[in-house]
Design an enzyme around this catalytic site. Structure first.
Site, PDB file in Angstrom:
ATOM      1  N   ASP A 215      75.320  49.741  60.493  1.00 29.78           N
ATOM      2  CA  ASP A 215      74.659  49.346  59.248  1.00 29.78           C
ATOM      3  C   ASP A 215      74.801  50.449  58.197  1.00 29.78           C
ATOM      4  OD1 ASP A 215      72.665  47.414  57.993  1.00 29.78           O
ATOM      5  OD2 ASP A 215      71.596  49.313  57.783  1.00 29.78           O
ATOM      6  N   GLU A 269      79.693  48.461  58.279  1.00 28.99           N
ATOM      7  CA  GLU A 269      79.274  47.779  57.048  1.00 28.99           C
ATOM      8  C   GLU A 269      79.423  48.797  55.919  1.00 28.99           C
ATOM      9  OE1 GLU A 269      75.510  45.765  54.780  1.00 28.99           O
ATOM     10  OE2 GLU A 269      75.353  47.689  55.781  1.00 28.99           O
TER      11      GLU A 269
HETATM   12  C1  GLC Z   1      72.337  46.516  55.469  1.00 25.71           C
HETATM   13  C2  GLC Z   1      71.824  45.250  56.099  1.00 25.71           C
HETATM   14  C3  GLC Z   1      70.660  44.759  55.300  1.00 25.71           C
HETATM   15  C4  GLC Z   1      69.577  45.806  55.348  1.00 25.71           C
HETATM   16  C5  GLC Z   1      70.097  47.148  54.840  1.00 25.71           C
HETATM   17  C6  GLC Z   1      69.151  48.259  55.191  1.00 25.71           C
HETATM   18  O1  GLC Z   1      72.871  46.304  54.213  1.00 25.71           O
HETATM   19  O2  GLC Z   1      72.849  44.294  56.202  1.00 25.71           O
HETATM   20  O3  GLC Z   1      70.177  43.529  55.740  1.00 25.71           O
HETATM   21  O4  GLC Z   1      68.481  45.418  54.559  1.00 25.71           O
HETATM   22  O5  GLC Z   1      71.327  47.482  55.433  1.00 25.71           O
HETATM   23  O6  GLC Z   1      69.173  48.494  56.566  1.00 25.71           O
END
Ligand code: GLC
Length: 555
Positions: A215, A269
């Site tokens: 993440d 991500e």
């Molecule tokens: C990422 C996740 C999202 C979350 C954020 C903070 O972007 O996909 O859903 O709120 O991180 O962890």
């Protein structure tokens, strides 16, 4: 089932995989409390096997106060009681494996929950302590320290700093949180933090998970001087917290850990507008893959899509990392709504504008079907967000008092937030909860389901040959069984303006498969020497209508 000559080895299963994103709290509720859980997910594994996916990515399932739907983790080695137990997770992993489905879990290394024992210990230990060095605690500015240490803003709105009450009851230091105040950022220059996460990775790999989704992967490292931002900094080495070079040494050590277990993968991500910087996260010694957000954000426009596809493939090819293709996830508006608007692009920071546009759901659905065939024909792995296979739209009319996303509250409603893409799935029946919760459930689904979803349940769509679900099932079956869809490149074919046409693997024993996506306003004539394998809508008289895609076998 024939296997592709160029299909990935078991250790590189992820290269051409179809991966289903399972948002646990909205997938299936086993115990009737209105919130999805692991027993609910496990009971529906046969549905996913029939859909034809290769792996499931689970959004965070850990103990969490749920200030950000589980992205605020209090214990990285257990399961939240609302979702089940560690034994439930073990059972689910085993059963999924027995069905030939891999499991990817979400790890959130940028921040913890403010209830994580390290953070509560840091609060108790006070300024200057070793416990506080695992996070970013700083004195405030101004004579009495009442101003935040710098001008950083939270990605969820409001300041990125919150002031704490010290153990002696006085107002004291501030701590950094790039997201909600309940999500304090770890300080990745702390060796404790590094060791802890390496151990978390080993914990889940040892339990049998096949991959980890990282993440907020570009945000971990901060400039230790914590300078103000001017707003003109580009992501990169000079940015105070985005895409700094130090982050790569973390992923290099994570890659070594993943590689020490056979066949495990890491996907990051990484929200970066610059595709070249995105590519730096992929390759030998780095992550196996990253999400392709430029593709997700791209409007329904042939030239723009062609550009993103070419750029993605060109950047990935020398790195040996396969491309990924993503149409939606739990943070963005659902695809049928996006494609039904007069502006079909998307960006996270303009959600309120997108929600102000009219939506033609029928048009959006037709385009989403065409996009599904285009996406699944591209070389690489494809991610499918739960409900995408049902053609669910963004739910834009959730009553304000029921909204849960912290983005909504922290922007005082200026940003509608992400709840509209997280509404519990409709499985069967003609009224809510549409089989999401069992009969006799003690609570309604945690977000209300639109009554129109009676036409979009799994049961209804399974019975209708033209449904989105039937298209996804057919497409995934063909994608898996056609050697041409293996780990091979594509070859563009000449086509009229507004039309995308490409072939997959000329050398495959089953012959060439051609994908044609018609994004133009008029019909397109199909080649005569071709059999239609699958089409996203009716194809009559050899003509491919607008907003329709087709897969052909070329003689
Ligand atoms: C990422 C996740 C999202 C979350 C954020 C903070 O972007 O996909 O859903 O709120 O991180 O962890």
């Amino acid at each position: 089932m024939p296997s592709a000559p160029s299909s990935p080895s078991p250790d590189t299963w992820w290269r051409a995989a179809a991966i289903y994103q399972l948002y646990v709290r909205s997938f299936a509720d086993g115990d009737g409390n209105g919130i999805g859980d692991l027993p609910g997910a496990r009971a529906h594994l046969p549905y996913l096997a029939e859909l034809g996916i290769d792996a499931i990515w689970f959004n965070p399932w850990y103990p969490s106060p749920m200030a950000d739907a589980g992205y605020d983790i209090a214990d990285y080695r257990s399961i939240d009681p609302v979702f089940g137990t560690l034994a439930d997770a073990d059972g689910l992993i085993l059963e999924a494996h027995a069905l030939g489905i891999k499991i990817i879990v979400d790890v959130v290394p940028n921040h913890a929950s403010d209830r994580h024992p390290w953070f509560t210990a840091a609060l108790a230990a006070g300024p200057g302590s070793a416990e506080r060095a695992r996070f970013w605690f700083r004195p405030g500015r101004g004579d009495d320290g009442s101003l935040p240490p710098n001008n950083w803003q939270s990605i969820f709105g409001g300041p990125a700093w919150t002031r704490v009450v010290e153990p002696d009851g006085s107002l004291g230091e501030w701590y950094l949180h790039l997201f909600a105040p309940e999500q304090p950022d770890f300080n990745w220059s702390s060796p404790d933090v590094r060791r802890e996460f390496e151990d978390v990775l080993r914990f889940w790999f040892s339990r049998g998970v096949d991959g980890i989704r990282i993440d907020s992967a570009a945000l971990l490292c901060k400039d230790p001087t914590l300078p103000d931002v001017s707003g003109s900094e580009l992501p990169g080495p000079a940015h105070p917290f985005m895409d700094r070079d130090e982050v790569h040494s973390i992923y290099q050590s994570w890659r070594a850990i993943a590689d020490s277990y056979a066949g495990r993968m890491l996907i990051g991500e990484v929200w970066l507008p610059d595709a070249a910087r995105l590519a730096r996260y992929v390759g030998p010694g780095e992550l196996h893959t990253v999400f392709n957000f430029p593709y997700l954000n791209c409007p329904w426009d042939a030239a723009s899509l062609r550009q993103v596809i070419d750029q993605t493939l060109a950047l990935n090819a020398p790195l040996g990392g396969p491309a990924t293709w993503v149409l939606s996830n739990h943070d963005v508006d659902r695809v049928v709504s996006r494609y039904g608007r007069p502006d079909t692009s998307f960006s996270l920071d303009r959600r309120a504008y997108f929600h102000s546009l009219p939506v033609d759901l029928a048009l959006g659905t037709q385009r989403a079907k065409a996009a599904a065939l285009l996406t699944m024909a591209l070389p690489g792995s494809v991610y499918i967000y739960q409900g995408e296979e049902l053609g669910l739209g963004e739910v834009q009319d959730i009553p304000d008092e029921l909204r849960q996303d912290p983005i909504w509250a922290r922007t005082h409603g200026a940003d509608p937030g992400r709840d509209g893409s997280r509404v519990p799935l409709p499985w069967a029946g003609t009224e809510p909860p549409f089989g999401f919760s069992p009969a006799g459930a003690s609570a309604e689904p945690w977000l209300p389901q639109p009554k129109e979803w009676r036409d979009l349940t799994v049961a209804t769509e399974s019975a209708h040959p033209g449904s989105m679900l039937r298209l996804y099932r057919d497409a995934l079956r063909i994608r898996r069984s056609q050697p041409a869809f293996g780990d091979s490149p594509l070859t563009w074919q000449s086509s009229a303006s507004g039309v995308l046409a490409f072939d997959r693997d000329e050398c495959a024993p089953g012959g060439i498969v051609r994908c044609i996506a018609n994004l133009s306003a008029g019909p397109v004539e199909l080649p005569q020497d071709a059999d239609v394998l699958l089409a996203s809508g009716p194809v009559d008289d050899g003509l491919l209508p607008p907003d329709t895609s087709v897969w052909l076998r070329i003689a």
